[in-house]
Design a protein around this motif. Structure first.
Motif, PDB file in Angstrom:
ATOM      1  N   ASP A  76      -5.329  -0.739  -2.407  1.00  0.00           N
ATOM      2  CA  ASP A  76      -5.758   0.503  -3.032  1.00  0.00           C
ATOM      3  C   ASP A  76      -5.955   0.243  -4.516  1.00  0.00           C
ATOM      4  OD1 ASP A  76      -5.347   1.502  -0.554  1.00  0.00           O
ATOM      5  OD2 ASP A  76      -4.290   3.296  -1.223  1.00  0.00           O
ATOM      6  N   LYS A  84      -4.597  -3.207  16.881  1.00  0.00           N
ATOM      7  CA  LYS A  84      -3.382  -3.794  17.444  1.00  0.00           C
ATOM      8  C   LYS A  84      -2.514  -2.740  18.130  1.00  0.00           C
ATOM      9  CE  LYS A  84       0.418  -6.898  16.295  1.00  0.00           C
ATOM     10  NZ  LYS A  84       0.384  -7.524  17.617  1.00  0.00           N
ATOM     11  N   HIS A  89      -4.546   4.512  10.930  1.00  0.00           N
ATOM     12  CA  HIS A  89      -4.706   3.175  10.359  1.00  0.00           C
ATOM     13  C   HIS A  89      -6.146   2.940   9.928  1.00  0.00           C
ATOM     14  CE1 HIS A  89      -0.641   2.111  10.992  1.00  0.00           C
ATOM     15  NE2 HIS A  89      -0.696   1.975  12.301  1.00  0.00           N
ATOM     16  N   MET A 116     -15.925  -3.265  11.109  1.00  0.00           N
ATOM     17  CA  MET A 116     -15.268  -3.787   9.922  1.00  0.00           C
ATOM     18  C   MET A 116     -14.686  -5.179  10.173  1.00  0.00           C
ATOM     19  SD  MET A 116     -16.135  -1.542   7.917  1.00  0.00           S
ATOM     20  CE  MET A 116     -15.330  -1.638   6.316  1.00  0.00           C
ATOM     21  N   LEU A 117     -14.485  -5.542  11.429  1.00  0.00           N
ATOM     22  CA  LEU A 117     -14.073  -6.901  11.749  1.00  0.00           C
ATOM     23  C   LEU A 117     -15.290  -7.795  12.004  1.00  0.00           C
ATOM     24  CD1 LEU A 117     -11.202  -5.482  12.400  1.00  0.00           C
ATOM     25  CD2 LEU A 117     -10.888  -7.410  13.915  1.00  0.00           C
ATOM     26  N   HIS A 157     -14.764   0.665   0.808  1.00  0.00           N
ATOM     27  CA  HIS A 157     -15.055   0.077   2.108  1.00  0.00           C
ATOM     28  C   HIS A 157     -16.542  -0.176   2.265  1.00  0.00           C
ATOM     29  CE1 HIS A 157     -10.967   0.337   3.445  1.00  0.00           C
ATOM     30  NE2 HIS A 157     -10.905   1.605   3.101  1.00  0.00           N
ATOM     31  N   LEU A 203      -7.045  -3.270   2.068  1.00  0.00           N
ATOM     32  CA  LEU A 203      -5.714  -2.670   1.937  1.00  0.00           C
ATOM     33  C   LEU A 203      -5.249  -2.566   0.484  1.00  0.00           C
ATOM     34  CD1 LEU A 203      -3.696  -4.119   4.915  1.00  0.00           C
ATOM     35  CD2 LEU A 203      -4.602  -1.837   4.585  1.00  0.00           C
ATOM     36  N   SER A 249     -13.406 -12.477   8.934  1.00  0.00           N
ATOM     37  CA  SER A 249     -13.577 -11.657   7.737  1.00  0.00           C
ATOM     38  C   SER A 249     -12.246 -11.275   7.108  1.00  0.00           C
ATOM     39  CB  SER A 249     -14.393 -10.413   8.069  1.00  0.00           C
ATOM     40  OG  SER A 249     -13.863  -9.786   9.214  1.00  0.00           O
ATOM     41  N   LEU A 264      -6.761   4.591   6.659  1.00  0.00           N
ATOM     42  CA  LEU A 264      -6.111   3.886   5.558  1.00  0.00           C
ATOM     43  C   LEU A 264      -6.701   2.495   5.339  1.00  0.00           C
ATOM     44  CD1 LEU A 264      -2.432   4.925   6.303  1.00  0.00           C
ATOM     45  CD2 LEU A 264      -3.708   5.489   4.241  1.00  0.00           C
ATOM     46  N   GLY A 265      -7.702   2.133   6.125  1.00  0.00           N
ATOM     47  CA  GLY A 265      -8.382   0.860   5.913  1.00  0.00           C
ATOM     48  C   GLY A 265      -7.713  -0.330   6.577  1.00  0.00           C
ATOM     49  N   ASP A 266      -6.789  -0.089   7.497  1.00  0.00           N
ATOM     50  CA  ASP A 266      -6.125  -1.213   8.162  1.00  0.00           C
ATOM     51  C   ASP A 266      -6.709  -1.377   9.572  1.00  0.00           C
ATOM     52  OD1 ASP A 266      -4.496  -3.231   8.962  1.00  0.00           O
ATOM     53  OD2 ASP A 266      -2.671  -2.345   8.150  1.00  0.00           O
ATOM     54  N   PHE A 267      -7.845  -2.037   9.640  1.00  0.00           N
ATOM     55  CA  PHE A 267      -8.600  -2.052  10.893  1.00  0.00           C
ATOM     56  C   PHE A 267      -7.980  -2.960  11.952  1.00  0.00           C
ATOM     57  CE2 PHE A 267     -11.400  -1.364   7.246  1.00  0.00           C
ATOM     58  CZ  PHE A 267     -11.653  -0.031   7.464  1.00  0.00           C
ATOM     59  N   THR A 268      -7.316  -4.022  11.519  1.00  0.00           N
ATOM     60  CA  THR A 268      -6.658  -4.883  12.512  1.00  0.00           C
ATOM     61  C   THR A 268      -5.468  -4.169  13.134  1.00  0.00           C
ATOM     62  OG1 THR A 268      -5.812  -5.928  10.527  1.00  0.00           O
ATOM     63  CG2 THR A 268      -7.158  -7.265  11.948  1.00  0.00           C
ATOM     64  N   LEU A 269      -4.674  -3.524  12.283  1.00  0.00           N
ATOM     65  CA  LEU A 269      -3.506  -2.835  12.818  1.00  0.00           C
ATOM     66  C   LEU A 269      -3.950  -1.695  13.738  1.00  0.00           C
ATOM     67  CD1 LEU A 269      -0.483  -2.769  12.857  1.00  0.00           C
ATOM     68  CD2 LEU A 269      -0.496  -1.314  10.827  1.00  0.00           C
ATOM     69  N   GLN A 284       0.838  -1.199   0.000  1.00  0.00           N
ATOM     70  CA  GLN A 284       0.000   0.000   0.000  1.00  0.00           C
ATOM     71  C   GLN A 284       0.879   1.258   0.000  1.00  0.00           C
ATOM     72  OE1 GLN A 284      -2.185   0.727   3.666  1.00  0.00           O
ATOM     73  NE2 GLN A 284      -3.960   1.522   2.565  1.00  0.00           N
ATOM     74  N   SER A 343      -6.746   7.581   0.470  1.00  0.00           N
ATOM     75  CA  SER A 343      -5.835   6.695  -0.253  1.00  0.00           C
ATOM     76  C   SER A 343      -4.430   6.940   0.268  1.00  0.00           C
ATOM     77  CB  SER A 343      -5.848   7.015  -1.745  1.00  0.00           C
ATOM     78  OG  SER A 343      -7.117   6.835  -2.272  1.00  0.00           O
ATOM     79  N   ALA A 344      -3.663   5.873   0.314  1.00  0.00           N
ATOM     80  CA  ALA A 344      -2.310   6.016   0.850  1.00  0.00           C
ATOM     81  C   ALA A 344      -1.419   6.807  -0.095  1.00  0.00           C
ATOM     82  CB  ALA A 344      -1.709   4.648   1.123  1.00  0.00           C
TER      83      ALA A 344
END
Lengths: 241, 606
Positions: A96, B288, B277, B321-322, B446, A94, A86, B280-285, A61, B419-420
């Motif tokens: 893009d 975390k 995060h 989202m999870l 998303h 992620l 999920s 940027l769409g990184d829901f786990t990170l 990304q 967007s990144a």
């Protein structure tokens, strides 16, 4: 079902990977090779580590020039087998959009395979297992099978585990005919498979062992008063005396 | 005193300017030394300030005296590290003067007011922080504002992170939070703005093609991670949790972490990472990085309300989202109740609007979660949701046909995804391709992922309504009701079973990602061959809350009465003989009270 903590930190994860996943080194593009090797290790040895794979996608990304479609496809294949978690959607999140082709000489296989992978995922989401197998075996998915899933050791068995994860909580007993279409197994293979699961088989009906989800009972939930709720009242009583 | 302190700062700054080796937390990958021209910039700024001092006489003269006095006073408070004075200037003075003089224009440029503060570079950086924040919130930032606010942020963080040892500055927690919050907001705002290629002027295109590192994701993450590492905030949290003594903690966190400024910046940076995060769409990170932060009323998160609300909003959203709807619901209920309770204290705060907006979005998210995972609700919250989103909720509870309602609420309530990477400004040809065939907006991507989960769950509400009517029935019969064939129905049942199970957090263990599978529905079923058996859980009537509330109320009334003086006894009016007989009992009672100070309660207890 896999527990959430095993999902977040699989016991098969090495210390090196753990440091990459949890530390700031995950942003170093030079480490992408280590993570990609780890992905291929997962592919070969039926392990799975979602967070490590997400770390690869994160690097892609931020550094579009690292992008490797084969790796992305393998990650998505692995994520399919994690349903009902999920993971698949988390991975897609992620990716893009890349509107411009990176290299016209090497066609990117992802745009053509992504719709198929997504359809497969949607069928799993809807528990439409026979349709999943039909699509998976179809001509449309040929390049996916021949180039990718064939390398992914135990892919079909992992999908069967997804099926079993859906069947186990919902059934006490299930007809073998139905189960065979879900698992995409012939009669003989099915018998062996059921045996391996430790389920019993009688007159064409498999019995799912009791588990917390297929034992149902009507309950009345009684309220439960915590001491803290009463603390004000009790304190007051003391002051009054 | 003032001179001396200033000298120390300048010394710090000089050293730092000579040494631009930053030791960035995550390395400067793909970055061309983002801070490298700091030296020339500051020097230039100082020179320009001096040169322009004369030319700026006019600008300077036009500054109202009250503003000048305010700036001098503000500067003084910062020099003296006088937290209460800084707080007053920051929270009320600045906002009052903004309303009065600068509601539609910029504050005076930092260069213009520089003579008022002896060209103190640190104060000017702080001043610009406020200046640009005002531009972003009240006016339309142009490309220069966007670039310069980025440079100013870099200078600020550079000063904090790369001075020789921890800096002696102290700022109120609210301001520290606002610095981090605004930094991320400006980053997000820039990312959204740069994707709109079509509306850019030639000059803007030119600037953007040259400055690909301005507001890059890497630079923003670098700042946040650096603050976290410098302050050793994670170590601090862990040590506190292990019950280490204050001395031990000081030793663990080192000279930076021991200072409130760094500790709070580190803490807020964790929340900042959660937010970046998520964007940027990184829901786990996102969840975390929060693994050490405890979410409860005692947590440091709660010290600044805006931080508290932001944290819960993003944590709740990540859980959606999870697909961990029960966790999302719990998160929203907890914060929404808090916002309701403190409404009375915050109505006049300048952040109240913002908090209210976020709260409203959380009500929308709560409605979404509750449609997907119906649960026993918190009455307060669910009543408000019914009031605000009753229509949408009714539609969403009907499955597939509610998709437009899900879409509407999701787009309204989701974070402003980014967007990144920027559009290919550096390559005219690619940029043309980008304009002709723009990528899907991040929010839409998303949304479509979220809707795929919603669609998969589509048949559940209908199934549920049928199952509620039976304790057992034949699979064929159920399929008949549903107008589906039996196989289709069985597959839908499995979907329902999975929809009724969710991973949910157990008490305070394993960070925010841990959890166990729980059952989330009051209707449960199992298929036994061709029969479907159904069981329903019901909730017994709840009495405790009512009795506890009323007992507490009675106690309050009792205390009030007990603490009130007796009403003065009515003196009989001699002129009216008919009253005499009536007042006799009162007089008889009077001696018992023994004086006006004895309260009713006292008499009773005695």
């Amino acid at each position: 079902m896999v527990s959430a903590s095993e999902w977040a930190a699989p016991s098969t994860r090495t210390e090196l990977i753990e440091n990459l996943v949890s530390g700031v080194d995950r942003y170093n593009p030079n480490n992408v090779g280590i993570l990609e090797d780890y992905l291929y290790h997962q592919i070969r040895s039926q392990e799975y580590d979602c967070l490590a794979n997400l770390a690869i996608l994160k690097l892609y990304q931020f550094n579009p020039d690292l992008y490797n479609p084969d790796v992305v496809i393998n990650i998505l294949i692995k994520a399919l087998t994690a349903y009902p978690f999920s993971d698949f959607n988390l991975c897609i999140s992620l990716l893009d959009e890349r509107p411009f082709p990176t290299n016209p000489d090497e066609p990117d296989p992802l745009p053509s395979l992504l719709p198929i992978l997504t359809s497969l995922y949607n069928l799993l989401q809807q528990c439409r297992f026979p349709a999943f197998w039909a699509l998976y075996r179809s001509e449309k998915a040929e390049s996916l099978r021949d180039n990718y899933t064939v390398e992914c050791v135990g892919f079909e068995d992992s999908i069967r585990e997804v099926v079993i994860r859906a069947v186990t909580p919902a059934f006490k007993r299930i007809g073998t005919e139905r189960l065979a279409t879900y698992l995409n197994l012939s009669d003989d293979d099915l018998t062996i498979y059921i045996e391996k699961l430790g389920w019993s088989l009688e007159n064409g009906v498999a019995t799912v062992p009791p588990n917390p989800d297929n034992q149902i009972a009507s309950t009345v939930v009684q309220e439960n008063i915590q001491l803290t709720q009463l603390s004000k009242i009790i304190t007051h009583a003391q002051v009054a005396v | 005193m003032e001179q001396q302190r200033k000298a120390i700062w300048e010394a710090d700054l000089d050293e730092e300017l000579q040494d631009v080796d930053l030791g960035l937390a995550i390395g400067s990958y793909g970055q061309n030394e983002i801070y490298s021209d700091v030296q020339s910039r500051i020097d230039e700024a100082t020179i320009i300030a001096v040169q322009q001092q004369m030319a700026q006489q006019a600008a300077f003269a036009s500054i109202p005296d009250v503003v000048k006095r305010f700036i001098i006073h503000f500067h003084q408070a910062v020099l003296e590290n006088n937290l209460s004075e800084i707080t007053v200037a920051y929270e009320s003075g600045w906002n009052r003067l903004t309303e009065k003089f600068y509601s539609k224009t910029e504050w005076p440029e930092a260069e213009t007011i520089a003579p008022l503060v002896n060209d103190d570079p640190i104060f000017l950086i702080l001043y610009r922080e406020l200046y640009y924040r005002h531009v972003y919130s009240r006016l339309q930032p142009d490309i220069d504002d966007r670039f310069h606010s980025y440079e100013n942020s870099c200078e600020l963080f550079n000063y904090l992170l790369n001075s020789d040892g921890p800096v002696p500055l102290q700022l109120p927690e609210q301001w520290l939070w606002d610095i981090i919050d605004e930094f991320i907001y400006q980053f997000q705002s820039f990312c959204v703005w740069r994707t709109k290629v079509k509306s850019k002027t030639d000059e803007e295109l030119q600037l953007l093609s040259e400055a690909s590192q301005v507001w890059s994701s890497y630079s923003v993450l670098n700042v946040l991670y650096s603050l976290i590492q410098k302050s050793k905030i994670n170590e601090h949290i862990l040590a506190t949790r292990e019950g280490k003594s204050a001395d031990e903690i000081t030793e663990i966190v080192g000279e930076y972490g021991a200072r409130p400024l760094y500790r709070m910046l580190g803490y807020f940076s964790i929340i900042g990472l959660l937010r970046v995060h998520s964007l940027l769409g990184d829901f786990t990170l996102a969840l975390k990085v929060m693994e050490n932060v405890e979410l409860n009323q005692k947590s440091q998160v709660t010290r600044v309300t805006a931080c508290h609300v932001t944290t819960y909003y993003y944590v709740g959203f990540c859980y959606i989202m999870l697909r961990r709807y029960p966790d999302a619901i719990r998160t929203f209920v907890s914060i929404l109740n808090l916002i309701l309770r403190m409404r009375q204290y915050h109505t006049r705060s300048y952040q109240y609007d913002q908090i209210n907006k976020t709260a409203d979005r959380m009500y929308a998210l709560f409605a979404i979660c509750n449609a997907l995972s119906p649960s026993r609700l918190d009455d307060n919250i669910s009543n408000i949701v019914k009031e605000r989103y009753g229509d949408q909720f009714a539609k969403m509870s009907r499955g597939e046909e509610g998709i437009p309602a899900f879409e509407e609420l999701f787009l309204y309530a989701c974070p402003k995804f980014i967007s990144a990477n920027p559009p290919p400004y550096e390559d005219a040809e690619l940029l043309q391709g980008y304009i002709e065939d723009p990528p899907v907006e991040p929010a839409q991507r998303h949304l479509s992922l979220f809707l795929s989960d919603v669609r998969a769950q589509g048949p559940v509400p209908t199934l549920r309504s049928f199952l509620k009517l039976y304790t057992s029935l034949d699979a064929k019969k159920l399929a008949g009701f549903l107008d589906a064939d039996e196989e289709q129905m069985v597959q839908q049942m499995m979907v329902m079973k999975q929809a009724n199970r969710s991973v949910s957090r157990v008490e305070n263990g394993d960070g925010l990602l841990g959890g166990q599978t729980i059952s989330t529905s009051d209707i449960d079923f199992v298929i036994d061959g061709n029969m479907v058996h159904i069981a329903e859980s019901t909730v017994g009537r709840r009495y405790a809350g009512w009795y506890i509330r009323n007992t507490e109320h009675a106690q309050r009334v009792y205390d009030n009465i007990k603490n009130s003086p007796l009403p003065p006894a009515q003196r009989p009016k001699p002129a009216d003989p008919t009253q005499t007989t009536q007042s006799a009992p009162a007089q008889a009672a009077a001696p018992k009270t023994g004086g006006p100070k004895v309260a009713w309660g006292g008499v009773k207890v005695a």
